[in-house]
Design an enzyme around this catalytic site. Structure first.
Site, PDB file in Angstrom:
ATOM      1  N   PRO A  81      38.391  44.788  30.155  1.00  0.00           N
ATOM      2  CA  PRO A  81      37.120  44.381  29.425  1.00  0.00           C
ATOM      3  C   PRO A  81      36.206  43.466  30.322  1.00  0.00           C
ATOM      4  O   PRO A  81      36.704  42.811  31.093  1.00  0.00           O
ATOM      5  CB  PRO A  81      37.610  43.626  28.341  1.00  0.00           C
ATOM      6  CG  PRO A  81      39.047  43.895  27.846  1.00  0.00           C
ATOM      7  CD  PRO A  81      39.681  44.179  29.376  1.00  0.00           C
ATOM      8  N   LYS A 105      33.600  36.651  30.947  1.00  0.00           N
ATOM      9  CA  LYS A 105      34.608  37.391  30.203  1.00  0.00           C
ATOM     10  C   LYS A 105      35.616  36.601  29.101  1.00  0.00           C
ATOM     11  O   LYS A 105      36.552  36.960  28.573  1.00  0.00           O
ATOM     12  CB  LYS A 105      35.725  38.072  31.064  1.00  0.00           C
ATOM     13  CG  LYS A 105      34.967  39.204  32.054  1.00  0.00           C
ATOM     14  CD  LYS A 105      36.016  39.774  33.067  1.00  0.00           C
ATOM     15  CE  LYS A 105      35.319  40.278  34.293  1.00  0.00           C
ATOM     16  NZ  LYS A 105      36.314  40.608  35.367  1.00  0.00           N
ATOM     17  N   ARG A 141      40.277  47.175  44.696  1.00  0.00           N
ATOM     18  CA  ARG A 141      39.917  47.727  43.376  1.00  0.00           C
ATOM     19  C   ARG A 141      39.279  49.121  43.901  1.00  0.00           C
ATOM     20  O   ARG A 141      38.513  48.993  44.767  1.00  0.00           O
ATOM     21  CB  ARG A 141      39.149  46.915  42.797  1.00  0.00           C
ATOM     22  CG  ARG A 141      39.405  45.453  42.573  1.00  0.00           C
ATOM     23  CD  ARG A 141      40.460  45.551  41.283  1.00  0.00           C
ATOM     24  NE  ARG A 141      40.175  46.369  40.045  1.00  0.00           N
ATOM     25  CZ  ARG A 141      39.536  45.644  39.080  1.00  0.00           C
ATOM     26  NH1 ARG A 141      39.144  44.179  39.051  1.00  0.00           N
ATOM     27  NH2 ARG A 141      39.214  46.142  38.127  1.00  0.00           N
TER      28      ARG A 141
END
Ligand SMILES: [Zn+2]
Length: 277
Positions: A2, A59, A255
């Site tokens: 998320p 977040k 990543r």
């Protein structure tokens, strides 16, 4: 995982379900998600309290309670808040359950589900360092060009890694950064200090577009989870939606990153000081 758009959607739902409601039951047995407190803190702190506000920064979510305490929630990798009837069975991977009543509504049960358990739920009356350390939030504070340009100019990191630094901009993750750089036509491998002011402007515009589009897509598909409609994220090998050249994949800062080697321009910092001959 998320990111800002997903967490903002969670905030809107939690606000619909919880604002002004009184908590009549709060249960969890998950030590890891509730760390550093024991799970018993949930019942002790939440029972009888009402929810005054549901906020978000980056977040992180924050429920403000009527006694001044806050509940901070981070969705980790796989966390989700769901609304259920109070008599609905326990969800698979359900970690927290909060039941609420509100004058104008039948009672509801809000469940926190998190298969991989990287999420957090922290109840505290004190300031919370993880929240305090967050940089400006693109939706709440907007993206201010000058501070962003200054921060990028002072880093040797790649622009992709810098954008994911939560103290620089809160809420930007792998997806938003990947999409924003594609919209802004900047190669993710460019170093922060190699970017010009117009480059930063393009990136800021790209960030706004990426966030707005993902929020709209999530809203449109809720409560279903439709296949993601990203432009480049996760689409290595497919044609670039702009120039049709095949998209490339590299790893930056551990990543996975997708980009178009043709229409995303790479900026390189000048190496060292050059002496005039
Ligand atoms: Zn392209």
């Amino acid at each position: 995982m998320p990111e800002l758009p997903d967490v903002e959607l969670a905030r809107r739902r939690l606000q619909d379900w919880m604002l002004g409601a009184t908590i009549v039951s709060a249960k969890s047995a998950d030590r890891r998600i509730l760390r550093p407190h024991p799970p018993s803190i949930l019942k002790r702190s939440l029972l009888g309290r009402s929810v005054r506000a549901v906020e978000r920064r980056g977040k992180w979510l924050r429920l403000r309670l009527d006694d001044g305490r806050n509940v901070y929630s981070h969705l980790g990798m796989t966390g989700r808040w769901l609304r259920r009837e109070p008599d609905a069975p326990r969800e698979q991977a359900e970690r927290v359950r909060i039941d609420l009543v509100r004058d104008d509504w039948p009672p509801i049960s809000v469940r926190y589900v998190d298969p991989r358990r990287f999420g957090r739920l922290v109840v505290t009356g004190k300031s919370f360092p993880e929240w305090e350390a967050l940089g400006p939030d693109p939706l709440i504070d907007g993206i201010r060009l000058r501070p962003l340009a200054q921060a990028l100019a002072s880093t040797r990191r790649t622009v992709k890694e810098a954008l994911m630094d939560q103290s620089l901009l809160a809420g930007v993750g792998n997806i938003v950064a990947t999409e924003a750089l594609w919209y802004g036509r900047i190669d993710p491998r460019s170093t922060g200090q190699a970017l010009s002011y117009p480059d930063v402007k393009r990136i800021a515009r790209g960030l706004r577009t990426a966030i707005r589009k993902e929020l709209a897509d999530l809203e449109a598909s809720y409560p279903e989870e439709l296949p993601d409609a990203f432009r480049v994220y996760g689409r290595a090998g497919e044609p670039c939606p702009r120039c049709r050249s095949p998209l490339s994949r590299i790893v930056l800062g551990g990543r996975s990153t997708t980009y178009c080697g043709r229409c995303q321009e790479r900026r390189r910092a000048r190496g060292g000081r050059r002496r005039r001959a």
